[in-house]
Scaffold this motif. Structure first.
Motif, PDB file in Angstrom:
ATOM      1  N   ILE A   1       0.828  -1.199   0.000  1.00 38.80           N
ATOM      2  CA  ILE A   1       0.000   0.000   0.000  1.00 38.80           C
ATOM      3  C   ILE A   1       0.865   1.252   0.000  1.00 38.80           C
ATOM      4  O   ILE A   1       2.054   1.209   0.306  1.00 38.80           O
ATOM      5  N   PHE A   2       0.197   2.352  -0.298  1.00 39.52           N
ATOM      6  CA  PHE A   2       0.819   3.660  -0.300  1.00 39.52           C
ATOM      7  C   PHE A   2      -0.119   4.594   0.462  1.00 39.52           C
ATOM      8  O   PHE A   2      -1.339   4.463   0.395  1.00 39.52           O
ATOM      9  N   PHE A   3       0.430   5.521   1.224  1.00 46.73           N
ATOM     10  CA  PHE A   3      -0.367   6.605   1.797  1.00 46.73           C
ATOM     11  C   PHE A   3       0.523   7.820   1.978  1.00 46.73           C
ATOM     12  O   PHE A   3       1.745   7.698   2.104  1.00 46.73           O
ATOM     13  N   GLU A   4      -0.122   8.981   1.943  1.00 50.91           N
ATOM     14  CA  GLU A   4       0.634  10.229   2.023  1.00 50.91           C
ATOM     15  C   GLU A   4      -0.281  11.332   2.526  1.00 50.91           C
ATOM     16  O   GLU A   4      -1.432  11.449   2.108  1.00 50.91           O
ATOM     17  N   ARG A   5       0.250  12.152   3.412  1.00 48.52           N
ATOM     18  CA  ARG A   5      -0.468  13.328   3.892  1.00 48.52           C
ATOM     19  C   ARG A   5      -0.359  14.418   2.834  1.00 48.52           C
ATOM     20  O   ARG A   5       0.735  14.698   2.334  1.00 48.52           O
ATOM     21  N   ILE A   6      -1.502  15.022   2.519  1.00 45.80           N
ATOM     22  CA  ILE A   6      -1.530  16.096   1.516  1.00 45.80           C
ATOM     23  C   ILE A   6      -2.172  17.324   2.156  1.00 45.80           C
ATOM     24  O   ILE A   6      -3.311  17.261   2.634  1.00 45.80           O
ATOM     25  N   GLU A   7      -1.406  18.409   2.178  1.00 40.61           N
ATOM     26  CA  GLU A   7      -1.928  19.652   2.739  1.00 40.61           C
ATOM     27  C   GLU A   7      -3.044  20.166   1.832  1.00 40.61           C
ATOM     28  O   GLU A   7      -2.877  20.265   0.618  1.00 40.61           O
ATOM     29  N   GLU A   8      -4.201  20.460   2.453  1.00 40.57           N
ATOM     30  CA  GLU A   8      -5.352  20.958   1.707  1.00 40.57           C
ATOM     31  C   GLU A   8      -6.145  21.863   2.649  1.00 40.57           C
ATOM     32  O   GLU A   8      -6.767  21.387   3.608  1.00 40.57           O
ATOM     33  N   ALA A   9      -6.122  23.143   2.373  1.00 46.76           N
ATOM     34  CA  ALA A   9      -6.704  24.137   3.275  1.00 46.76           C
ATOM     35  C   ALA A   9      -8.175  23.883   3.594  1.00 46.76           C
ATOM     36  O   ALA A   9      -8.625  24.150   4.714  1.00 46.76           O
ATOM     37  N   THR A  10      -8.939  23.335   2.661  1.00 47.63           N
ATOM     38  CA  THR A  10     -10.380  23.148   2.880  1.00 47.63           C
ATOM     39  C   THR A  10     -10.719  21.844   3.612  1.00 47.63           C
ATOM     40  O   THR A  10     -11.863  21.648   4.013  1.00 47.63           O
ATOM     41  N   ALA A  11      -9.750  20.985   3.816  1.00 48.84           N
ATOM     42  CA  ALA A  11      -9.985  19.711   4.500  1.00 48.84           C
ATOM     43  C   ALA A  11      -9.956  19.909   6.019  1.00 48.84           C
ATOM     44  O   ALA A  11      -9.353  20.872   6.508  1.00 48.84           O
ATOM     45  N   PRO A  12     -10.584  19.001   6.775  1.00 53.10           N
ATOM     46  CA  PRO A  12     -10.503  19.093   8.237  1.00 53.10           C
ATOM     47  C   PRO A  12      -9.048  19.117   8.699  1.00 53.10           C
ATOM     48  O   PRO A  12      -8.221  18.353   8.206  1.00 53.10           O
ATOM     49  N   ASP A  13      -8.735  20.024   9.601  1.00 48.62           N
ATOM     50  CA  ASP A  13      -7.384  20.203  10.141  1.00 48.62           C
ATOM     51  C   ASP A  13      -6.361  20.598   9.077  1.00 48.62           C
ATOM     52  O   ASP A  13      -5.154  20.507   9.297  1.00 48.62           O
ATOM     53  N   GLY A  14      -6.816  20.991   7.881  1.00 49.68           N
ATOM     54  CA  GLY A  14      -5.929  21.493   6.837  1.00 49.68           C
ATOM     55  C   GLY A  14      -5.186  20.440   6.029  1.00 49.68           C
ATOM     56  O   GLY A  14      -4.258  20.766   5.300  1.00 49.68           O
ATOM     57  N   TYR A  15      -5.592  19.171   6.152  1.00 50.11           N
ATOM     58  CA  TYR A  15      -4.937  18.142   5.335  1.00 50.11           C
ATOM     59  C   TYR A  15      -5.894  16.985   5.069  1.00 50.11           C
ATOM     60  O   TYR A  15      -6.888  16.792   5.755  1.00 50.11           O
ATOM     61  N   THR A  16      -5.539  16.211   4.050  1.00 46.24           N
ATOM     62  CA  THR A  16      -6.238  14.975   3.739  1.00 46.24           C
ATOM     63  C   THR A  16      -5.187  13.895   3.523  1.00 46.24           C
ATOM     64  O   THR A  16      -3.986  14.174   3.610  1.00 46.24           O
ATOM     65  N   MET A  17      -5.628  12.697   3.262  1.00 47.27           N
ATOM     66  CA  MET A  17      -4.704  11.595   3.057  1.00 47.27           C
ATOM     67  C   MET A  17      -4.973  10.951   1.703  1.00 47.27           C
ATOM     68  O   MET A  17      -6.115  10.603   1.394  1.00 47.27           O
ATOM     69  N   ALA A  18      -3.920  10.809   0.913  1.00 48.08           N
ATOM     70  CA  ALA A  18      -3.989  10.002  -0.306  1.00 48.08           C
ATOM     71  C   ALA A  18      -3.596   8.591   0.127  1.00 48.08           C
ATOM     72  O   ALA A  18      -2.702   8.417   0.966  1.00 48.08           O
ATOM     73  N   HIS A  19      -4.284   7.581  -0.425  1.00 46.93           N
ATOM     74  CA  HIS A  19      -3.973   6.218   0.013  1.00 46.93           C
ATOM     75  C   HIS A  19      -4.444   5.193  -1.009  1.00 46.93           C
ATOM     76  O   HIS A  19      -5.317   5.459  -1.829  1.00 46.93           O
ATOM     77  N   THR A  20      -3.863   4.014  -0.920  1.00 42.77           N
ATOM     78  CA  THR A  20      -4.291   2.877  -1.719  1.00 42.77           C
ATOM     79  C   THR A  20      -5.726   2.555  -1.344  1.00 42.77           C
ATOM     80  O   THR A  20      -6.074   2.554  -0.164  1.00 42.77           O
ATOM     81  N   SER A  21      -6.535   2.281  -2.344  1.00 43.12           N
ATOM     82  CA  SER A  21      -7.951   2.028  -2.065  1.00 43.12           C
ATOM     83  C   SER A  21      -8.352   0.591  -2.373  1.00 43.12           C
ATOM     84  O   SER A  21      -9.494   0.327  -2.719  1.00 43.12           O
ATOM     85  N   HIS A  22      -7.425  -0.337  -2.216  1.00 43.33           N
ATOM     86  CA  HIS A  22      -7.731  -1.758  -2.432  1.00 43.33           C
ATOM     87  C   HIS A  22      -8.322  -2.383  -1.165  1.00 43.33           C
ATOM     88  O   HIS A  22      -7.951  -2.010  -0.054  1.00 43.33           O
ATOM     89  N   LEU A  23      -9.184  -3.334  -1.382  1.00 41.55           N
ATOM     90  CA  LEU A  23      -9.717  -4.160  -0.312  1.00 41.55           C
ATOM     91  C   LEU A  23      -8.985  -5.496  -0.414  1.00 41.55           C
ATOM     92  O   LEU A  23      -8.960  -6.114  -1.481  1.00 41.55           O
ATOM     93  N   PHE A  24      -8.349  -5.921   0.671  1.00 45.32           N
ATOM     94  CA  PHE A  24      -7.529  -7.131   0.677  1.00 45.32           C
ATOM     95  C   PHE A  24      -8.230  -8.252   1.430  1.00 45.32           C
ATOM     96  O   PHE A  24      -8.784  -8.025   2.503  1.00 45.32           O
ATOM     97  N   LEU A  25      -8.149  -9.457   0.888  1.00 51.84           N
ATOM     98  CA  LEU A  25      -8.690 -10.641   1.546  1.00 51.84           C
ATOM     99  C   LEU A  25      -7.532 -11.552   1.926  1.00 51.84           C
ATOM    100  O   LEU A  25      -6.667 -11.855   1.096  1.00 51.84           O
ATOM    101  N   PHE A  26      -7.525 -11.982   3.201  1.00 50.99           N
ATOM    102  CA  PHE A  26      -6.503 -12.891   3.709  1.00 50.99           C
ATOM    103  C   PHE A  26      -7.171 -14.171   4.191  1.00 50.99           C
ATOM    104  O   PHE A  26      -8.247 -14.139   4.783  1.00 50.99           O
ATOM    105  N   ASP A  27      -6.503 -15.292   3.947  1.00 53.56           N
ATOM    106  CA  ASP A  27      -7.047 -16.589   4.343  1.00 53.56           C
ATOM    107  C   ASP A  27      -6.913 -16.778   5.854  1.00 53.56           C
ATOM    108  O   ASP A  27      -6.331 -15.934   6.542  1.00 53.56           O
ATOM    109  N   PRO A  28      -7.440 -17.870   6.406  1.00 56.73           N
ATOM    110  CA  PRO A  28      -7.400 -18.082   7.858  1.00 56.73           C
ATOM    111  C   PRO A  28      -6.002 -18.200   8.467  1.00 56.73           C
ATOM    112  O   PRO A  28      -5.858 -18.136   9.681  1.00 56.73           O
TER     113      PRO A  28
END
Length: 173
Positions: A135-162
């Protein structure tokens, strides 16, 4: 001789297909490894879910669209499983430990009514966890977002076996 040559040729074709499949599996195979705090304040690892399938999504509670949409889809999947839902544990791992405390996750994950466990940790724990998943994630400064930032991130749903081995993944949507 022609028969032996044909058998050798077929064997080589099958062997190369087998090796290609093994190579692809080696590239995508990984295990769910984490030690994080859940939304009730308990430390959780993959061992806590041994014997159950894990459906894992990385995101953050202030996400305006992808995270709530995906968690709503997880809810639909869990409902569709009926009695088999007890064999699957949906997990939401925050990539925003600064805002996503256990208390914040305790307010967020129950909104989806699917038995989702929210996990968070220190920035160092989240970084260590992210290294064990593709996965990847990163903080991105964005004045209109809550607390002045948002997060870019991998948007995959992962399935793991037992046994916590990677089984499958699906991109957003």
């Amino acid at each position: 001789m022609a028969g032996i040559a044909t058998l050798a040729f077929v064997w080589l074709l099958l062997w190369s297909d087998y090796r290609a499949d093994q190579s692809r599996n080696d590239e995508t195979a990984f295990r769910a490894i984490f030690e994080l705090t859940d939304h009730q304040g308990m430390i959780r690892t993959k061992r806590d879910f041994s014997g159950r399938w894990m459906l894992v999504f990385f995101g953050f509670t202030n996400c305006p669209d992808i995270c709530p949409t995906t968690l709503s889809e997880v809810t639909t999947v869990m409902e569709g499983l009926g009695n088999d839902a007890s064999k699957v544990q949906p997990i939401f791992i925050s990539v925003d430990p600064e805002r996503d405390t256990p208390l914040e996750l305790a307010n967020y994950v129950p909104l989806f009514n699917a038995g989702i466990i929210g996990l968070t940790g220190t920035p160092e724990q989240i970084a260590a966890t992210s290294k064990t998943f593709p996965i990847f994630f990163e903080r991105i400064e964005e004045a209109t977002a809550p607390d002045g930032y948002t997060m870019a991130h991998t948007s995959h749903l992962f399935l793991f076996d037992p046994e916590a081995g990677f089984a499958n993944s699906w991109p957003y949507g």
